[in-house]
Design an enzyme around this catalytic site. Structure first.
Site, PDB file in Angstrom:
ATOM      1  N   SER A 164     -17.159  19.984  29.392  1.00 17.24           N
ATOM      2  CA  SER A 164     -17.180  19.934  27.920  1.00 17.24           C
ATOM      3  C   SER A 164     -18.062  20.990  27.263  1.00 17.24           C
ATOM      4  O   SER A 164     -17.988  21.163  26.040  1.00 17.24           O
ATOM      5  CB  SER A 164     -17.635  18.560  27.443  1.00 17.24           C
ATOM      6  OG  SER A 164     -16.579  17.660  27.542  1.00 17.24           O
ATOM      7  N   LYS A 187     -16.395  23.400  25.122  1.00 14.33           N
ATOM      8  CA  LYS A 187     -16.015  23.072  23.738  1.00 14.33           C
ATOM      9  C   LYS A 187     -16.825  23.914  22.748  1.00 14.33           C
ATOM     10  O   LYS A 187     -16.362  24.214  21.648  1.00 14.33           O
ATOM     11  CB  LYS A 187     -16.212  21.578  23.481  1.00 14.33           C
ATOM     12  CG  LYS A 187     -15.202  20.719  24.245  1.00 14.33           C
ATOM     13  CD  LYS A 187     -15.560  19.242  24.273  1.00 14.33           C
ATOM     14  CE  LYS A 187     -14.489  18.443  25.017  1.00 14.33           C
ATOM     15  NZ  LYS A 187     -14.893  17.121  25.425  1.00 14.33           N
ATOM     16  N   TYR A 201      -7.023  23.838  27.334  1.00 15.96           N
ATOM     17  CA  TYR A 201      -8.202  22.965  27.300  1.00 15.96           C
ATOM     18  C   TYR A 201      -8.754  22.731  28.719  1.00 15.96           C
ATOM     19  O   TYR A 201      -9.946  22.905  28.974  1.00 15.96           O
ATOM     20  CB  TYR A 201      -7.829  21.636  26.620  1.00 15.96           C
ATOM     21  CG  TYR A 201      -8.879  20.568  26.756  1.00 15.96           C
ATOM     22  CD1 TYR A 201     -10.036  20.596  25.989  1.00 15.96           C
ATOM     23  CD2 TYR A 201      -8.738  19.529  27.684  1.00 15.96           C
ATOM     24  CE1 TYR A 201     -11.030  19.623  26.139  1.00 15.96           C
ATOM     25  CE2 TYR A 201      -9.706  18.560  27.839  1.00 15.96           C
ATOM     26  CZ  TYR A 201     -10.850  18.608  27.061  1.00 15.96           C
ATOM     27  OH  TYR A 201     -11.830  17.655  27.227  1.00 15.96           O
ATOM     28  N   TYR A 243     -22.599  13.424  22.682  1.00 21.37           N
ATOM     29  CA  TYR A 243     -21.706  12.295  22.360  1.00 21.37           C
ATOM     30  C   TYR A 243     -22.456  11.153  21.694  1.00 21.37           C
ATOM     31  O   TYR A 243     -23.285  11.382  20.830  1.00 21.37           O
ATOM     32  CB  TYR A 243     -20.960  11.818  23.619  1.00 21.37           C
ATOM     33  CG  TYR A 243     -20.229  12.961  24.249  1.00 21.37           C
ATOM     34  CD1 TYR A 243     -19.187  13.575  23.582  1.00 21.37           C
ATOM     35  CD2 TYR A 243     -20.617  13.481  25.462  1.00 21.37           C
ATOM     36  CE1 TYR A 243     -18.530  14.657  24.128  1.00 21.37           C
ATOM     37  CE2 TYR A 243     -19.962  14.566  26.012  1.00 21.37           C
ATOM     38  CZ  TYR A 243     -18.927  15.142  25.333  1.00 21.37           C
ATOM     39  OH  TYR A 243     -18.279  16.211  25.865  1.00 21.37           O
ATOM     40  N   VAL A 277     -19.252  16.788  31.951  1.00 21.81           N
ATOM     41  CA  VAL A 277     -19.207  15.834  33.065  1.00 21.81           C
ATOM     42  C   VAL A 277     -19.327  16.508  34.441  1.00 21.81           C
ATOM     43  O   VAL A 277     -19.437  15.829  35.451  1.00 21.81           O
ATOM     44  CB  VAL A 277     -17.971  14.909  33.044  1.00 21.81           C
ATOM     45  CG1 VAL A 277     -18.040  13.886  31.934  1.00 21.81           C
ATOM     46  CG2 VAL A 277     -16.676  15.695  32.994  1.00 21.81           C
TER      47      VAL A 277
HETATM   48  O1  DON Z   1     -11.456  16.206  29.279  1.00 25.40           O
HETATM   49  C1  DON Z   1     -12.287  15.730  30.059  1.00 25.40           C
HETATM   50  O2  DON Z   1     -12.412  14.522  30.198  1.00 25.40           O
HETATM   51  C2  DON Z   1     -13.178  16.690  30.816  1.00 25.40           C
HETATM   52  N1  DON Z   1     -12.465  17.876  31.174  1.00 25.40           N
HETATM   53  C3  DON Z   1     -14.385  17.061  30.021  1.00 25.40           C
HETATM   54  C4  DON Z   1     -15.167  15.875  29.522  1.00 25.40           C
HETATM   55  C5  DON Z   1     -16.626  16.122  29.459  1.00 25.40           C
HETATM   56  O3  DON Z   1     -17.182  17.024  30.038  1.00 25.40           O
HETATM   57  C6  DON Z   1     -17.412  15.102  28.723  1.00 25.40           C
HETATM   58  N2  DON Z   1     -18.822  15.427  28.880  1.00 25.40           N
HETATM   59  N3  DON Z   1     -19.832  14.904  29.020  1.00 25.40           N
END
Ligand code: DON
Length: 312
Positions: free
Chosen positions: A65, A68, A189, A241, A259
């Site tokens: 993420s 982003k 994405y 978040y 993540v």
């Molecule tokens: O879309 C997803 O769920 C992952 N590629 C990225 C989510 C993420 O990194 C949330 N972060 N803490």
């Protein structure tokens, strides 16, 4: 001073290790679940471009993420403030990163660009404007790291377990928010989430953001001031978040987690910090990484509202 900084880093890392057993890797993307959760690394890149490292700061992991932030910066650079925030808000959601409840029930567009729905909306726009290769080149520049590549295994692993993001993308499409197909939006994405970085690369990116969008080593402007200001504000309010409020109080440094275990932090005018610690808390943020940042913030007075700023 240099040695003091190195010692503070070392201590913060060692003190944070006890948190690792309380966290878990992100098993919903099987390839991330296979990463050794004992990894922990930190890197600080100071204004003179010097890197200070401790632990696993050169181990590659996927940016997830944190991409982003890069996508938001690219969208703001290419289509401007008005058009970007036409399709995504700038308010913290207070919900988990992959939630679609608010989007379905009480709003016609995603709360902010840091949650999955907001980032997929941004990716749908970017995918009509720019290739993945251009986004990769932009990421390398921002991170001052030419070695960044796509982690194919993680990309395919996430594409094979994409149901929830697909549900989000179809909901966005039903509300007329997507500008390209569900498939193309998700492909860009997920590719951006699957870029292999290190704590060192994130600290370089943090320094560029701390330096008003300029690479301090070359003097090259990579981002407009207004873009940097916007991105840092949204990192502060939404970057961790539903843990963003507590993190802002306790650490007080605009940050973005992923993540994969990464955290990017920006100490304005002073330094960039990159963290790698794949054991996550229940909100999806690196559990030991946050501990490291709390200690660094307190010992080095990094909080943006700290009353006294020493020389580091
Ligand atoms: O879309 C997803 O769920 C992952 N590629 C990225 C989510 C993420 O990194 C949330 N972060 N803490």
């Amino acid at each position: 001073m240099e040695q003091l900084l190195d010692r503070i880093l070392e201590d913060a890392l060692n003190n944070a290790r006890k948190m690792i057993e309380l966290g878990k890797t992100a098993t919903y993307i099987p390839e991330l679940g296979r990463v050794n959760k004992e990894y922990l690394g930190v890197c600080i890149c100071t204004g003179d471009g010097r890197y200070h490292v401790s632990g696993d700061s050169d181990v590659r992991f996927t940016i997830q993420s944190i991409s982003k932030v890069i996508a938001l910066a690219a969208a703001l650079e290419r289509c401007g403030f008005e058009k970007t925030f036409d399709r995504v808000g700038m308010e913290p959601s207070g919900d988990s990163f992959d939630s679609l409840v608010r989007l379905d029930l009480s709003s016609d567009y995603p709360s902010n660009p840091m949650i999955n729905s907001g980032a997929i909306a941004i990716a749908s726009h970017l995918s009509c404007e720019v290739s993945f290769e251009r986004m990769l080149a932009f990421t390398k520049k921002l991170c001052m790291d030419d070695e960044i590549t796509l982690n194919e295994k993680v990309y395919h692993s996430e594409m094979g377990h994409i149901s929830r993001n697909k549900a989000i993308a179809y909901l966005l499409e039903s509300k007329g928010i997507l500008e390209s197909s569900v498939e193309d939006s998700l492909d860009l994405y997920v590719r951006m989430c699957s870029l292999n970085v290190t704590a060192r690369s994130l600290s370089g990116f943090g320094l560029v953001l701390a330096s008003d969008g300029i690479n301090p080593l070359t003097g090259e402007r990579l981002l407009h001031s207004k873009v940097v200001q916007t991105v840092k504000s949204i990192m502060l309010t939404c970057g961790m978040y539903d843990g963003s409020g507590r993190f802002a109080v306790e650490v007080g440094v605009p940050s973005k987690s992923g993540v994969g275990g990464g955290i990017l932090s920006v100490v304005d005018k002073r330094m960039g910090i990159g963290i790698f610690g794949p054991a996550l808390d229940t909100k999806g943020n690196s559990i030991a990484g946050q501990h490291v940042l709390r200690e660094l913030s307190s010992k080095m007075r990094l909080h943006m509202f700290a009353d006294h700023v020493p020389e580091y």
